[in-house]
Write an enzyme that holds these catalytic residues in place. Sequence first.
Site, PDB file in Angstrom:
ATOM      1  N   HIS A 163      84.957 -32.756 -12.298  1.00 34.06           N
ATOM      2  CA  HIS A 163      83.988 -31.520 -12.596  1.00 34.06           C
ATOM      3  C   HIS A 163      85.034 -30.200 -12.494  1.00 34.06           C
ATOM      4  CE1 HIS A 163      81.147 -33.936  -9.861  1.00 34.06           C
ATOM      5  NE2 HIS A 163      80.638 -33.558 -10.916  1.00 34.06           N
ATOM      6  N   CYS A 250      82.817 -31.144  -2.162  1.00 35.29           N
ATOM      7  CA  CYS A 250      82.057 -32.085  -2.917  1.00 35.29           C
ATOM      8  C   CYS A 250      80.919 -32.478  -1.376  1.00 35.29           C
ATOM      9  CB  CYS A 250      82.336 -33.321  -3.425  1.00 35.29           C
ATOM     10  SG  CYS A 250      83.567 -33.110  -4.416  1.00 35.29           S
TER      11      CYS A 250
END
Length: 260
Positions: A163, A250
């Site tokens: 990501h 996250c």
Amino acid sequence: MTARTMAIVRRPTDALAHCELTHLERALLDVPLAQQQHAGYVTLLRELGAEVIMLPEEPALPDAVFVEDAAVVLDEVAVVANPGAPSRVPEVAGVAAALERFRAITRITAPGTLDGGDVLSIDRTLYVGRSGRTNAEGIEQLAALIAPHGYSVRPVRLTDCLHLKSACTYLGNGVVVANPRWVDVRRFEDYHVLEVPPTEPRAANTFRVGETLVMADAFPETRERIEHLGFAVRAVPLSELQKAEAGGSCMSIVFRHHPA
Ligand code: GLY
């Protein structure tokens, strides 16, 4: 009434051992230790002033602990993601239900895909990673959904990481911390870029709770560089969650709530 800091989290379950992996080899993952580390992470969020919303566990969804990927929360609106990994699509329902109390909800829809971990907000600009999880259609949808609220989107190309926020995050005060081997830092031409050392490639994932930056404790050199710039840092053990290709950001969605 004063604004409150909220943090949405969800405890990992035994299913975490079967999580998605893209750039990492599967390593033996100690789930009880992951749960213990998650509990320590949640304790730190509370210590830093966040009100924690603990979602119900999702024992059938291996990556459900990584709530950040399920939504992008701005002051005006929440954009519920459409995760790029099919196994992760069912995760968004519980997060969306929790956010309905706080924000108007909009959604990324197929064929658009977008993971929240690809979205880095800096003031009114959202930098969005064009990753294996977030496609061009998802980025276009996000841009259209947030434009009415005065935000613009800048796509960013990535290499060798999951990501955008694996590769870079915003520390505040005009500083972006980044791994220049994973993201083209020229995209952040308006900012001072603090590079992580080659020995700590995954160290650029941080997130802010109030005045404090939170990061994994595995990156002492990067931590020192960040503290040297005057930022307050708290580092937490996250070894087992890192085996699941995660960074500290996250595991939570942190946002401000202004009670009426
Ligand atoms: N294991 C985190 C992810 O691949 O989404």
